[in-house]
Design an enzyme around this catalytic site. Structure first.
Site, PDB file in Angstrom:
ATOM      1  N   GLY A  45       0.858  -1.319  -0.042  1.00  0.00           N
ATOM      2  CA  GLY A  45       0.007  -0.055   0.052  1.00  0.00           C
ATOM      3  C   GLY A  45       0.736   1.308  -0.297  1.00  0.00           C
ATOM      4  N   GLN A  50       2.652  10.263   1.961  1.00  0.00           N
ATOM      5  CA  GLN A  50       3.575   9.539   2.018  1.00  0.00           C
ATOM      6  C   GLN A  50       5.269  10.032   0.341  1.00  0.00           C
ATOM      7  OE1 GLN A  50       2.707   5.207   2.453  1.00  0.00           O
ATOM      8  NE2 GLN A  50       3.916   4.959   3.739  1.00  0.00           N
ATOM      9  N   CYS A  90       5.075   0.068   8.235  1.00  0.00           N
ATOM     10  CA  CYS A  90       4.786   1.107   7.290  1.00  0.00           C
ATOM     11  C   CYS A  90       6.436   1.317   6.653  1.00  0.00           C
ATOM     12  CB  CYS A  90       4.924   2.393   8.093  1.00  0.00           C
ATOM     13  SG  CYS A  90       3.682   4.044   7.054  1.00  0.00           S
ATOM     14  N   LEU A  91       5.730   1.477   5.475  1.00  0.00           N
ATOM     15  CA  LEU A  91       6.729   2.152   4.421  1.00  0.00           C
ATOM     16  C   LEU A  91       7.647   3.893   5.361  1.00  0.00           C
ATOM     17  CD1 LEU A  91       5.316   1.431   1.330  1.00  0.00           C
ATOM     18  CD2 LEU A  91       7.566   0.041   2.260  1.00  0.00           C
ATOM     19  N   HIS A 132      -5.117   1.667   7.273  1.00  0.00           N
ATOM     20  CA  HIS A 132      -3.912   2.226   7.222  1.00  0.00           C
ATOM     21  C   HIS A 132      -3.897   3.756   6.382  1.00  0.00           C
ATOM     22  CE1 HIS A 132       0.612   1.397   8.390  1.00  0.00           C
ATOM     23  NE2 HIS A 132       0.573   2.034   7.144  1.00  0.00           N
ATOM     24  N   GLU A 133      -4.282   3.567   4.770  1.00  0.00           N
ATOM     25  CA  GLU A 133      -3.573   3.911   3.940  1.00  0.00           C
ATOM     26  C   GLU A 133      -4.937   5.903   4.027  1.00  0.00           C
ATOM     27  OE1 GLU A 133      -0.742   1.579   2.671  1.00  0.00           O
ATOM     28  OE2 GLU A 133      -1.222   3.376   2.259  1.00  0.00           O
ATOM     29  N   HIS A 136      -3.101   8.230   6.171  1.00  0.00           N
ATOM     30  CA  HIS A 136      -1.656   8.511   6.154  1.00  0.00           C
ATOM     31  C   HIS A 136      -2.125  10.094   6.071  1.00  0.00           C
ATOM     32  CE1 HIS A 136       1.604   6.538   6.384  1.00  0.00           C
ATOM     33  NE2 HIS A 136       1.182   5.286   5.777  1.00  0.00           N
TER      34      HIS A 136
HETATM   35  O1  K2U Z   1       3.592   2.366   4.530  1.00  0.00           O
HETATM   36  C1  K2U Z   1       2.324   2.129   3.690  1.00  0.00           C
HETATM   37  O2  K2U Z   1       0.877   2.541   4.241  1.00  0.00           O
HETATM   38  C2  K2U Z   1       2.669   0.830   3.475  1.00  0.00           C
HETATM   39  C3  K2U Z   1       2.291  -0.146   4.507  1.00  0.00           C
HETATM   40  C4  K2U Z   1       0.714  -0.467   4.063  1.00  0.00           C
HETATM   41  C5  K2U Z   1       0.352  -1.381   5.229  1.00  0.00           C
HETATM   42  C6  K2U Z   1       0.885  -1.311   7.022  1.00  0.00           C
HETATM   43  C7  K2U Z   1       0.168  -2.482   7.358  1.00  0.00           C
HETATM   44  C8  K2U Z   1      -0.311  -3.517   7.036  1.00  0.00           C
HETATM   45  C9  K2U Z   1      -0.659  -3.861   5.712  1.00  0.00           C
HETATM   46  C10 K2U Z   1      -0.026  -2.943   4.714  1.00  0.00           C
HETATM   47  C11 K2U Z   1       2.895  -2.150   4.601  1.00  0.00           C
HETATM   48  O3  K2U Z   1       4.191  -1.083   5.000  1.00  0.00           O
HETATM   49  S1  K2U Z   1       3.602  -2.755   3.121  1.00  0.00           S
HETATM   50  C12 K2U Z   1       5.187  -3.366   3.821  1.00  0.00           C
HETATM   51  C13 K2U Z   1       4.328  -4.414   3.912  1.00  0.00           C
HETATM   52  C14 K2U Z   1       4.345  -5.544   2.845  1.00  0.00           C
HETATM   53  C15 K2U Z   1       2.930  -6.514   3.601  1.00  0.00           C
HETATM   54  C16 K2U Z   1       2.489  -6.829   5.063  1.00  0.00           C
HETATM   55  C17 K2U Z   1       2.571  -6.176   5.439  1.00  0.00           C
HETATM   56  C18 K2U Z   1       3.238  -5.048   5.177  1.00  0.00           C
HETATM   57 ZN    ZN Z   2       2.184   3.053   6.349  1.00  0.00          ZN
END
Ligand code: K2U
Ligand code: ZN
Length: 163
Positions: A45, A50, A90-91, A132-133, A136
């Site tokens: 996501g 971001q 979170c990235l 989560h998005e 943001h």
């Molecule tokens: O930073 C972001 O928004 C990307 C997030 C999205 C996310 C956060 C928590 C749970 C699900 C999605 C992630 O860092 S993307 C990395 C990732 C990959 C596989 C599973 C969970 C998170």
């Molecule tokens: Zn995030």
């Protein structure tokens, strides 16, 4: 092209994104760059906030093989129920994972890349990711849902890793 991702505690991550009034080619180019940036990270996501674009746009792909790209413009959660705990990352907050409780099942309305309104229901990982998005876009990071103690410890860690 790859876009630089803002990292916690960058103040710009706290900006409230503005609704998109016209889905034009500039928006579609940003969507393309955001998918490229998300896949490269890798992530499932990414919110425009971001990558320092403060407009209400998120891209998601929770598939294993990059086969389900989903773009949500001006997303709104219109229904939510249940509770679900998920170990989130979170990235914008690298190498930090903590359990966050969110709604288990949600109904979302949004515009697609053609500016057409659509609705979708989501739960589990997709539901967590959408929530989560959208956080943001409202300047909220998953760490804000944690205890003050955990937030203080994370800030210490972040400060140390900066030196
Ligand atoms: O930073 C972001 O928004 C990307 C997030 C999205 C996310 C956060 C928590 C749970 C699900 C999605 C992630 O860092 S993307 C990395 C990732 C990959 C596989 C599973 C969970 C998170
Ligand atoms: Zn995030």
């Amino acid at each position: 092209m790859l876009l630089p991702i803002l990292h916690y505690p960058d103040k710009r991550l706290r900006t409230k994104a503005k609704p998109i009034t016209e889905v034009n080619d500039a928006i579609r180019t940003l969507v393309k760059d955001m998918f490229e940036t998300m896949y490269d990270a890798p992530g499932i996501g990414l919110a425009a906030t971001q990558v320092d674009h403060h407009i209400r746009l998120i891209v998601i792909d929770t598939s294993e093989d990059k086969s389900q790209p989903l773009c949500l413009i001006n997303p709104q959660i219109i229904e939510k129920d249940g509770e679900l705990e998920w170990d989130e990352g979170c990235l914008s907050v690298p190498n930090y994972y903590e359990c966050v409780t969110r709604a288990n099942h949600i109904k979302v309305s949004a515009l697609n890349e053609q500016g057409k309104k659509f609705e979708l229901e989501a739960e589990e990982l997709l539901g967590v990711c959408i929530q989560h998005e959208i956080d943001h876009l409202d300047g909220i990071l998953f760490v804000d849902h944690l205890s003050k103690l955990k937030q203080r410890r994370l800030l210490e860690k972040t400060r140390k890793s900066k030196k």
